[in-house]
Design a protein around this motif. Structure first.
Motif, short mmCIF file in Angstrom:
data_model
loop_
_atom_site.label_atom_id
_atom_site.label_comp_id
_atom_site.label_asym_id
_atom_site.label_seq_id
_atom_site.Cartn_x
_atom_site.Cartn_y
_atom_site.Cartn_z
N SER A 11 5.25 1.44 18.78
CA SER A 11 3.89 1.49 18.35
C SER A 11 3.14 2.34 18.39
N LYS A 12 3.15 3.45 18.66
CA LYS A 12 2.50 4.57 19.03
C LYS A 12 3.02 5.06 17.45
N PHE A 13 4.24 5.14 17.03
CA PHE A 13 4.82 6.00 15.82
C PHE A 13 4.09 5.30 15.06
N THR A 14 4.14 3.61 15.08
CA THR A 14 3.49 3.56 13.54
C THR A 14 2.28 4.26 13.40
N SER A 15 1.41 3.74 14.75
CA SER A 15 -0.10 3.53 14.42
C SER A 15 -0.26 5.32 13.88
N GLY A 16 0.71 6.40 14.68
CA GLY A 16 0.63 7.90 14.34
C GLY A 16 0.73 8.09 12.69
N PHE A 17 1.88 7.22 12.49
CA PHE A 17 2.54 7.62 11.18
C PHE A 17 0.59 7.34 10.24
N GLY A 18 0.37 6.41 10.48
CA GLY A 18 -0.97 5.79 9.13
C GLY A 18 -1.79 7.21 9.71
N VAL A 19 -1.82 7.44 11.18
CA VAL A 19 -3.29 8.22 11.00
C VAL A 19 -2.52 10.01 10.45
N THR A 20 -1.65 10.04 10.41
CA THR A 20 -0.95 11.57 9.80
C THR A 20 -1.10 11.31 8.27
N ASN A 168 -2.57 2.94 6.13
CA ASN A 168 -3.40 3.01 7.16
C ASN A 168 -3.58 1.45 8.44
N ALA A 169 -4.04 0.61 7.00
CA ALA A 169 -4.28 -0.55 7.93
C ALA A 169 -3.08 -1.03 8.15
N ILE A 170 -1.57 -1.44 7.54
CA ILE A 170 -0.99 -1.68 7.91
C ILE A 170 -0.22 -1.58 9.29
N THR A 171 0.25 -0.22 8.91
CA THR A 171 0.48 0.31 10.59
C THR A 171 -0.33 0.45 11.70
#
Length: 398
Positions: A11-20, A168-171
């Motif tokens: 969960s943390k990685f996917t949202s962080g991937f989009g944010v980055t 970003n929305a998908i992540t």
């Protein structure tokens, strides 16, 4: 790592991937569309302001509301925000961009203290250090690889800001799915009487000061980040004005990232000090090495300092997070992390302003000032802990 922990990390990685991806490409997008460093500065300032507000708010709410529900709400609200922003972004309206940056960064920084305070509810106390180390390793790999990929695709017009927002929305959707799968292992969580926002942080301030080591951790972190802010400011100036090569700045940043990654990875192999003395000694050594670029003017001296300093910081940040999650009461955990995030958000820009003024007077010797600051801060901590241990031993002997 069990399935529950894996869901939390994913969960943390996917949202962080989009944010980055978003934070990397939005800067390029602004320079491409508006061709203005001033506007980019405003966007970065907006992001900084949102981080201060949201960190404090996230820390407060995480101690009184269900943390898992908060994270799910943040993921869904960020998902909706990205989808709404896609058609609006075609207008290239600056106000839309400023609001988007403010809200997305607010959601991201809001979730940071919530996420960190959730970890002790998911991971048993004896496994927290290893879990934090693995999580940080994954996050650093994301920070190294994702900006390179995002920059490549955006520069070649393979993706534009609309595609970035959709990704970003998908992540955020994936993050929501994996957070929803997380099971709370600590079913007997303490319930704390809800108080006002200001009363809550007033009590947290008192709590921090009752624990002298915790208070010193918080305040030394603030002052350390001022000097580290100066270090980050001096890198592009040293590359361009002293060494005369703009491309060296990118190389310096790469060695910083590799240093952090290896520092975090080493925490899996070499046990971290519970009182952070070993990690402070590493930072002390890094402080002495910071003198080298003032004596030996070379790209290699900067590369050496960038790598060792960030290797030390990688280990220290993991040890700091472990110490707080293990020693701070759960009723104060979110707000203590929020205080640390807030002070960090304030100290970095403050260091840039202070050392930005100093660089107008002298440039190369500024490393000596930063070196002295890092040395003194960590030396005081080491002596403080040694004194505490001596007093404890003396009390036991008596």
């Amino acid at each position: 790592m069990n399935k529950n922990e894996l869901n939390l990390v994913t969960s943390k990685f996917t949202s962080g991937f989009g944010v980055t991806i978003f934070n990397t490409t939005i800067n390029l997008y602004i320079l491409t569309v508006y061709n203005s460093g001033e506007i980019l500065g405003k966007v970065m300032a907006i992001a900084g302001i949102s981080s201060v507000i949201s960190s404090l708010l996230g820390g407060y709410l995480s101690d009184y509301y269900n943390k898992k529900s908060l994270l799910k709400f943040l993921d869904i609200s960020s998902l909706i925000l990205c989808l709404i922003a896609i058609p609006l972004s075609y207008t290239n309206n600056l106000m839309v961009i400023l609001v988007l940056v403010f809200l997305l960064n607010m959601n991201n920084n809001f979730s940071s203290p919530v996420f960190k305070s959730l970890i002790p509810d998911i991971v048993t106390k004896d496994k927290i250090p290893r879990f934090n180390s693995r999580l940080a390793t994954i996050n650093e790999l994301n920070k190294i690889g994702t900006p390179i990929v995002a920059t490549y695709f955006f520069s070649r017009q393979i993706i534009d800001i609309q595609e970035v927002l959709f990704i970003n929305a998908i992540t955020y959707l994936l993050s929501y799915i994996y957070v929803n799968k997380v099971d709370i292992i600590d079913k007997n969580l303490a319930h704390f009487r809800k108080v006002s926002f200001f009363q809550s942080y007033k009590s947290s301030y008192s709590y921090i000061h009752k624990n002298h080591l915790l208070a010193y951790l918080v305040y030394t972190g603030f002052f350390s980040n001022i000097f580290l802010g100066g270090f980050n400011l001096i890198l592009p100036l040293y590359a361009t004005e002293v060494l005369g090569n703009n491309e060296l700045y990118g190389i310096f940043l790469s060695f910083e990232a590799v240093g952090v990654l290896l520092g975090v990875f080493s925490s899996n192999l070499i046990k971290l000090d519970e009182k952070l003395i070993s990690e402070r000694i590493l930072l002390l050594i890094s402080g002495f090495l910071l003198i080298i670029p003032s004596i030996w003017v070379s790209k290699y001296s900067i590369i050496l300092v960038c790598f060792i300093l960030n290797f030390s910081l990688g280990r220290y940040n993991i040890a700091l997070q472990n110490y707080i999650q293990i020693n701070v009461e759960k009723g104060y955990l979110g707000k203590v992390f929020a205080v640390i995030f807030t002070l960090s958000a304030l100290s970095g820009p403050l260091g840039s302003v202070v050392f930005g003024y100093i660089t107008n007077i002298f440039l190369k010797d500024i490393f000596i000032i930063i070196s002295i600051g890092i040395i003194l801060i960590n030396l005081i901590w080491i002596l403080w802990v040694i004194k505490e241990r001596y007093n404890e031993k003396k009390h036991i002997d008596n």
